[in-house]
Design a protein around this motif. Structure first.
Motif, mmCIF file in Angstrom:
data_model
loop_
_atom_site.group_PDB
_atom_site.id
_atom_site.type_symbol
_atom_site.label_atom_id
_atom_site.label_comp_id
_atom_site.label_asym_id
_atom_site.label_seq_id
_atom_site.Cartn_x
_atom_site.Cartn_y
_atom_site.Cartn_z
ATOM 1 N N GLN A 1 0.842 -1.212 0.000
ATOM 2 C CA GLN A 1 0.000 0.000 0.000
ATOM 3 C C GLN A 1 0.872 1.255 0.000
ATOM 4 O OE1 GLN A 1 -3.432 -0.189 0.034
ATOM 5 N NE2 GLN A 1 -3.710 -2.346 0.541
ATOM 6 N N THR A 2 1.979 1.208 0.742
ATOM 7 C CA THR A 2 2.883 2.359 0.799
ATOM 8 C C THR A 2 3.584 2.554 -0.535
ATOM 9 O OG1 THR A 2 3.172 2.015 3.186
ATOM 10 C CG2 THR A 2 4.816 3.382 2.068
ATOM 11 N N GLU B 1 1.409 4.688 -2.697
ATOM 12 C CA GLU B 1 1.408 6.115 -2.349
ATOM 13 C C GLU B 1 2.738 6.782 -2.697
ATOM 14 O OE1 GLU B 1 -1.375 7.405 -1.743
ATOM 15 O OE2 GLU B 1 -2.401 5.477 -1.493
ATOM 16 N N HIS C 1 -6.807 -1.369 -0.413
ATOM 17 C CA HIS C 1 -6.867 -0.321 -1.432
ATOM 18 C C HIS C 1 -8.270 -0.280 -2.028
ATOM 19 C CE1 HIS C 1 -5.957 1.845 -5.202
ATOM 20 N NE2 HIS C 1 -5.034 2.435 -4.459
ATOM 21 N N HIS C 2 -8.742 0.936 -2.332
ATOM 22 C CA HIS C 2 -10.120 1.112 -2.805
ATOM 23 C C HIS C 2 -10.402 0.314 -4.085
ATOM 24 C CE1 HIS C 2 -13.979 3.105 -3.212
ATOM 25 N NE2 HIS C 2 -13.700 3.349 -4.478
ATOM 26 N N VAL D 1 -4.616 2.576 4.064
ATOM 27 C CA VAL D 1 -4.214 3.660 3.164
ATOM 28 C C VAL D 1 -3.837 4.910 3.970
ATOM 29 C CG1 VAL D 1 -4.953 5.200 1.299
ATOM 30 C CG2 VAL D 1 -5.510 2.759 1.203
ATOM 31 N N ASP E 1 -13.816 -1.490 2.170
ATOM 32 C CA ASP E 1 -12.637 -1.808 1.361
ATOM 33 C C ASP E 1 -12.107 -3.209 1.675
ATOM 34 O OD1 ASP E 1 -12.779 0.604 0.057
ATOM 35 O OD2 ASP E 1 -11.338 1.621 1.362
#
Length: 346
Positions: free
Chosen positions: A15-16, A19, A183-184, A236, A323
Motif C-alpha cells: 500500500q505504501t 502512495e 486499497h479502494h 491507506v 474496502d
C-alpha cells in the motif's frame, strides 16, 4: 535517487509503494517473500502504471543486500521487513529476535557504509505493553509484553543509539495501532497465510464462507458492550503516514516516534456490526475466555503526528469495512497464483 522499501510486497508495504509512486518517488523493493507474494507488486503496477524493481533477498543475507546498495543510488529506506505474529513470537522467540533485530542491524550497517542515513521504521503500538490509561501518547512508558513487541522496542533503542553515534541520521519510528482495510480498487489487501491472526481478515473470511465462526475473547471488559476496544486505522491512511514521515526525515535530523492511529476506539462487536451492515452478511460468533495479556481499551493520541507530520487519519470504520470486503470478495484466495510466473512478470 530511489527509496528502498524493505518488506515492500507485504500488506502495509505494498500500500505504501502505491502512495510513494503516486507522489513521484522512484522505489526499489527488497522482500524475501516468506509472508508475501510478488503478485502484490504486479497489482501495484496495475494501480500506478509503474514497473517496480523487486529484489528477492533476505536482510540476513548481507552480501546479496549489499549488491542492492552497490547497484542503486538509494536516498532513504522505509523498513517494513520482519516477522510480525505475536502468538508465533511466543512460540519461536529466538527466530524473531534473530530475524528482526539482526536483519535490521545488517541493514543499518550497509546504510551507514553507503551514506544512506534517512529511515522510516515500521514499529508498533505493542511497544507500550499494558498501558494504564488512554489515549496513549508517545511519552508513555514502554514495556512490550511479547517477543514480537520487544523486537520493535529494542530496534527503537538501536535507532536512538545510532543517532547518538552520528547526528546526521534522521529516523522516524512509526508506532501503528490496528491496520485494517484495503486499497479502494480491491486489487491489494491483507492476505494472511493459513488461519488469520488478525480480526478483520478473520471476519471477511467468515463473510465469504471460508471460516464458520468468530471467537470473541471475553465480553466482560469495562467497555460499552464488554468486548475489547481497539484503534482501527485504514491501511491507506497508514501508508500516507509513511509518506509524510519520509518527507520529514528527508529535511531534518534526529529520531522521533509517532503514533499512527485514529484516536478513536471501536469494540469487537462494533466492528462486527459495521462489517455486517456494509457486506449484508452475518458473522456468527461465540464468546470464549479472555486471552492472557489482553487489555480492555487501547487507542492512540495521534496529536504529535498531526503537529509534526501534518498527518491525520481520515477514513472511518465503514470505509475500512467496505474496502476490506471488496478486497476479500474479489480475491477469495488472496494472491494465490504461481510465484514463479509472477516473478517473471516483474
Amino acid at each position: 535517487m530511489a527509496i528502498l522499501v524493505t518488506g515492500g510486497a507485504g500488506y502495509i508495504g505494498s500500500q505504501t509503494c502505491v502512495e510513494l509512486i503516486n507522489a513521484g518517488y522512484d522505489i526499489l523493493v527488497v522482500d524475501n517473500l516468506i509472508n508475501s507474494s510478488p503478485e502484490s507488486l504486479n497489482r501495484v503496477k496495475e494501480i500506478t502504471g509503474k514497473d517496480i524493481e523487486l529484489y528477492v533477498v533476505d536482510l540476513l543475507d548481507k552480501e546479496s543486500l549489499e549488491t542492492i546498495f552497490i547497484k542503486n543510488r538509494i536516498e532513504a529506506v522505509i523498513h517494513f521487513a520482519g516477522l510480525k505474529a505475536v502468538g508465533e513470537s511466543v512460540e519461536i522467540p529466538i527466530q524473531y529476535y534473530h530475524n528482526n533485530i539482526t536483519g535490521t542491524l545488517i541493514l543499518c550497517d550497509l546504510m551507514k557504509k553507503y551514506d544512506v542515513k534517512k529511515m522510516v521504521f515500521s514499529s508498533s503500538a505493542t511497544v507500550y505493553g499494558v498501558s494504564e490509561s488512554v489515549p496513549i501518547s508517545e511519552n508513555f512508558p514502554l514495556g512490550a509484553t511479547n517477543p514480537y513487541g520487544r523486537t520493535k522496542q529494542m530496534i527503537e533503542e538501536i535507532m536512538r543509539d545510532l543517532y547518538v553515534s552520528d547526528n546526521n541520521w534522521s529516523i522516524a519510528l512509526l508506532r501503528y495501532f490496528n491496520p485494517i482495510g484495503a486499497h479502494h480498487s480491491g486489487l491489494i489487501g491483507e492476505d494472511p497465510s493459513g488461519i488469520p491472526n488478525n480480526l478483520m481478515p478473520f471476519i471477511t473470511q467468515i463473510g465469504i464462507g471460508k471460516l464458520d465462526e468468530l471467537k470473541i475473547f471475553g465480553n466482560d471488559y469495562p467497555t460499552s458492550d464488554g468486548t475489547g476496544v481497539r484503534d482501527y486505522i485504514h491501511v491507506v491512511d497508514l501508508a500516507l503516514g509513511h509518506l509524510k514521515a519520509l518527507q520529514k526525515v528527508m529535511t531534518t535530523t534526529g529520531v522521533d516516534a509517532y503514533n499512527l492511529g485514529t484516536g478513536r476506539g471501536y469494540s469487537v462487536l462494533e466492528l462486527v456490526a459495521a462489517f455486517e451492515k456494509i457486506s449484508g452478511t452475518k458473522v456468527p460468533y461465540s464468546i470464549v475466555e479472555r486471552r492472557p495479556g489482553d487489555i480492555a481499551t487501547c487507542f492512540a493520541d495521534p496529536a504529535k503526528a498531526k503537529k509534526d507530520l501534518n498527518w491525520i487519519a481520515t477514513r472511518g470504520i465503514e470505509e475500512m469495512c467496505e474496502d476490506s470486503w471488496r478486497w476479500q470478495s474479489n480475491n477469495p484466495n488472496g494472491y494465490k497464483v504461481s510465484d514463479n510466473a509472477l516473478l517473471s512478470n516483474l
